[in-house]
Design a protein around this motif. Structure first.
Motif, PDB file in Angstrom:
ATOM      1  N   THR A 308       0.835  -1.202   0.000  1.00 44.03           N
ATOM      2  CA  THR A 308       0.000   0.000   0.000  1.00 44.03           C
ATOM      3  C   THR A 308       0.867   1.248   0.000  1.00 44.03           C
ATOM      4  OG1 THR A 308      -0.088   0.021   2.418  1.00 44.03           O
ATOM      5  CG2 THR A 308      -1.801  -1.217   1.250  1.00 44.03           C
ATOM      6  N   TYR A 309       0.246   2.366  -0.314  1.00 43.85           N
ATOM      7  CA  TYR A 309       0.943   3.653  -0.257  1.00 43.85           C
ATOM      8  C   TYR A 309      -0.018   4.684   0.340  1.00 43.85           C
ATOM      9  CZ  TYR A 309      -1.585   4.601  -4.651  1.00 43.85           C
ATOM     10  OH  TYR A 309      -2.559   4.763  -5.602  1.00 43.85           O
ATOM     11  N   GLY A 310       0.551   5.739   0.918  1.00 39.23           N
ATOM     12  CA  GLY A 310      -0.238   6.702   1.693  1.00 39.23           C
ATOM     13  C   GLY A 310      -1.064   7.638   0.828  1.00 39.23           C
ATOM     14  N   PHE A 311      -1.912   8.416   1.541  1.00 37.01           N
ATOM     15  CA  PHE A 311      -2.825   9.337   0.871  1.00 37.01           C
ATOM     16  C   PHE A 311      -2.058  10.364   0.061  1.00 37.01           C
ATOM     17  CE2 PHE A 311      -5.149  13.388   0.907  1.00 37.01           C
ATOM     18  CZ  PHE A 311      -6.314  13.014   0.267  1.00 37.01           C
ATOM     19  N   GLY A 347      -7.750   4.393  -2.913  1.00 37.96           N
ATOM     20  CA  GLY A 347      -8.725   4.147  -1.831  1.00 37.96           C
ATOM     21  C   GLY A 347      -9.738   5.286  -1.704  1.00 37.96           C
ATOM     22  N   PHE A 349     -11.029   7.487   0.632  1.00 37.70           N
ATOM     23  CA  PHE A 349     -10.812   8.038   1.973  1.00 37.70           C
ATOM     24  C   PHE A 349     -11.984   8.938   2.381  1.00 37.70           C
ATOM     25  CE2 PHE A 349      -6.549   6.847   0.763  1.00 37.70           C
ATOM     26  CZ  PHE A 349      -5.996   6.393   1.943  1.00 37.70           C
ATOM     27  N   PRO A 361      -7.413  13.696   4.978  1.00 39.28           N
ATOM     28  CA  PRO A 361      -8.179  12.679   5.697  1.00 39.28           C
ATOM     29  C   PRO A 361      -8.776  13.263   6.982  1.00 39.28           C
ATOM     30  CG  PRO A 361      -6.096  11.790   4.962  1.00 39.28           C
ATOM     31  CD  PRO A 361      -6.034  13.261   4.712  1.00 39.28           C
ATOM     32  N   ASN A 436     -11.121   5.131   7.127  1.00 42.57           N
ATOM     33  CA  ASN A 436      -9.863   5.393   6.405  1.00 42.57           C
ATOM     34  C   ASN A 436      -8.865   4.233   6.516  1.00 42.57           C
ATOM     35  OD1 ASN A 436     -10.751   7.828   5.443  1.00 42.57           O
ATOM     36  ND2 ASN A 436      -9.818   9.032   7.108  1.00 42.57           N
ATOM     37  N   GLU A 437      -8.993   3.398   7.569  1.00 42.98           N
ATOM     38  CA  GLU A 437      -8.128   2.218   7.653  1.00 42.98           C
ATOM     39  C   GLU A 437      -8.431   1.251   6.514  1.00 42.98           C
ATOM     40  OE1 GLU A 437      -5.242  -0.436   8.832  1.00 42.98           O
ATOM     41  OE2 GLU A 437      -5.565   1.681   9.344  1.00 42.98           O
ATOM     42  N   ARG A 440      -7.090   2.826   3.339  1.00 40.48           N
ATOM     43  CA  ARG A 440      -5.635   2.695   3.207  1.00 40.48           C
ATOM     44  C   ARG A 440      -5.249   1.328   2.650  1.00 40.48           C
ATOM     45  NH1 ARG A 440      -1.484   0.557   5.704  1.00 40.48           N
ATOM     46  NH2 ARG A 440      -2.847  -0.433   7.252  1.00 40.48           N
ATOM     47  N   GLN A 443      -5.828   1.283  -1.080  1.00 42.71           N
ATOM     48  CA  GLN A 443      -4.919   2.115  -1.881  1.00 42.71           C
ATOM     49  C   GLN A 443      -3.586   1.371  -1.985  1.00 42.71           C
ATOM     50  OE1 GLN A 443      -5.401   6.175  -2.083  1.00 42.71           O
ATOM     51  NE2 GLN A 443      -3.249   6.715  -1.792  1.00 42.71           N
ATOM     52  N   ARG A 444      -3.386   0.734  -3.130  1.00 42.99           N
ATOM     53  CA  ARG A 444      -2.258  -0.198  -3.272  1.00 42.99           C
ATOM     54  C   ARG A 444      -1.788  -0.249  -4.726  1.00 42.99           C
ATOM     55  NH1 ARG A 444      -6.973  -2.517  -3.974  1.00 42.99           N
ATOM     56  NH2 ARG A 444      -7.185  -4.272  -5.437  1.00 42.99           N
TER      57      ARG A 444
END
Length: 453
Positions: A308-311, A347, A349, A361, A436-437, A440, A443-444
């Motif tokens: 995964t990668y962040g927002f 993702g 969010f 977020p 949001n979990e 997250r 989001q990959r």
């Protein structure tokens, strides 16, 4: 002086008539032949004192006719002049080599012809000149012209050549007679020795008959038996060898049949082993193929863990680059050929507005129902899933792992509406933190290994 005769050999009637008129002025009888073959046939039955031979004629040409004439002892001494339009030192040399005295042109001057006939002894010297010299002995002789000097030298050389040829012919004839005489003498000596030997043998036979020497006695019974035994011995040996050869042949037939039977058995064994080996190879190939696909599936599962990668991160950054490089190394090690496909997912969010008019977020304790936006806004989502770091882009453009074309890397940005939700959003979710979990985890970057067909 008896009338002289000339043979003119030429296929041109006008040339024959022109030369005939010149020769008749010197009381020379002229005969004609239109070809070399006709001239040779003429010489078999007629005689002539000189021959004028053209060069170019149908059938046998002039050189061939001269060669035949000079090779015949009956006609070899007849002077031959080439009467032709051909000229040049090379041609004159060829004509003389074949036995001709020289070459006269078709447009021959009467004076040149007269000098040639005079050298050959076919005409007498002109009387007018003699009378002038007799009437005035003290008068100086007229200086010969340049053409007359050249003609004299030419005819002298031709006469010298004829003399040399005659000398060579006589020498060859003398050598032929001497050789024939030696052969006859040798034959006579051999016959004499044979006759003496026969006579001596006859005298020896007469002496034996006179002494009445009894003939030698024949062999007795023992001798006859020995002779018969000697005669039968080869037949016995041949018979023994024949029987032995037949026995060997029969044994060879038996051995051949045994070997053929054994060969058939061995062929069956070989066929069975070949079939077994083929089945084993096919089974191992299937097993290897199964293990290969299992290994590819295992690599695909491993590379997709914790991907995964962040927002605020880009999907194809240096972290994904290191994972891609390690994956390509392993795939090259197992001989993989095909496509490595990377799909970037976004993702959804739970977002709240920040003070600058953007989105971030929402705080974890905020209720889900109070989210200002679920998922990236359209302006922010456009192009986000396609973004790459500089290192990632350079690797795709110049990596040696991709140079041979065995493995292709394909990068795709999935539309948020097409993004597969790995994790669902249960109805029990109350806060933005819980929502949001799940976003997250969705989001990959997803790796797919597609082997070539």
């Amino acid at each position: 002086m008896p009338q002289k005769r000339a043979l003119v050999v030429d296929d041109s009637r006008s040339a024959r008539v022109a030369l005939q008129k010149l020769l008749q002025q010197y009381d020379i009888a002229v005969s004609f032949a239109e070809s070399g073959e006709e001239a040779i046939d003429f010489l078999k039955h007629q005689e002539t004192d000189v021959i004028f031979m053209d060069h170019s004629m149908p059938g046998m040409d002039g050189f061939e006719a001269v060669s035949v004439i000079k090779s015949d002892p009956r006609t070899a001494m007849i002077p031959v002049m080439m009467y032709t339009a051909k000229e040049g030192e090379v041609y004159v040399g060829q004509a003389r080599a074949l036995g001709a005295l020289g070459v006269l042109p078709k447009q021959v001057q009467p004076g040149v012809l007269y000098e040639m006939l005079l050298k050959l002894g076919l005409v007498r010297e002109r009387r007018a000149g003699r009378r002038r010299r007799a009437a005035d002995p003290a008068a100086p002789a007229a200086a010969p012209s340049a053409s007359q000097d050249a003609t004299d030298r030419l005819l002298e050389r031709q006469a010298l050549g004829a003399s040399i040829q005659a000398l060579v012919t006589r020498t060859l004839q003398d050598q032929h007679l001497e050789l024939r005489s030696d052969i006859l003498a040798s034959n006579r000596d051999f016959a004499k020795r044979v006759a003496e030997e026969i006579h001596a043998r006859q005298q020896a036979d007469e002496e034996l008959r006179r002494l009445d020497v009894p003939p030698p006695r024949g062999p007795g019974r023992l001798g006859a038996a020995l002779i018969a035994l000697l005669l039968l011995l080869p037949a016995g040996i041949l018979g023994f060898l024949f029987l032995e050869a037949r026995a060997d042949r029969n044994a060879a037939h038996v051995e051949t049949a045994r070997l053929a039977e054994e060969l058939a058995v061995q062929s069956g064994v070989v066929d069975a082993l070949r079939a077994e080996l083929r089945d084993r190879v096919d089974a191992e190939r299937l097993e290897a193929g199964g293990r290969y696909h299992e290994l590819v599936d295992a690599l695909q599962w491993a590379v997709n863990q914790d991907n995964t990668y962040g927002f605020d991160d880009i999907p194809f950054d240096d972290v994904r680059l290191e994972r891609l490089r390690e994956l390509l190394d392993r795939l090259a090690g197992i001989g993989f050929r095909g496509t490595v496909q990377l799909d970037a997912h976004l993702g959804e969010f739970c977002l709240a507005q920040d003070g600058a008019g953007g989105y971030r977020p929402a705080d974890p304790e905020v209720a889900v129902t109070e989210c200002a936006q679920h998922g990236y806004p359209p302006g922010l989502a456009d192009g986000l899933s396609e973004r790459q770091s500089v290192s990632f882009a350079n690797f795709l453009a110049s990596s040696p792992l991709l140079a041979d074309g065995a493995i292709e890397v394909r990068v795709r940005a999935r539309d948020p509406r097409e993004s597969v939700r790995r994790y669902s959003f249960p109805a029990s979710i109350r806060t933005a933190g819980e929502w949001n979990e799940v976003a997250r985890l969705n989001q990959r970057v997803e790796f797919s290994l597609i082997p070539a067909e």
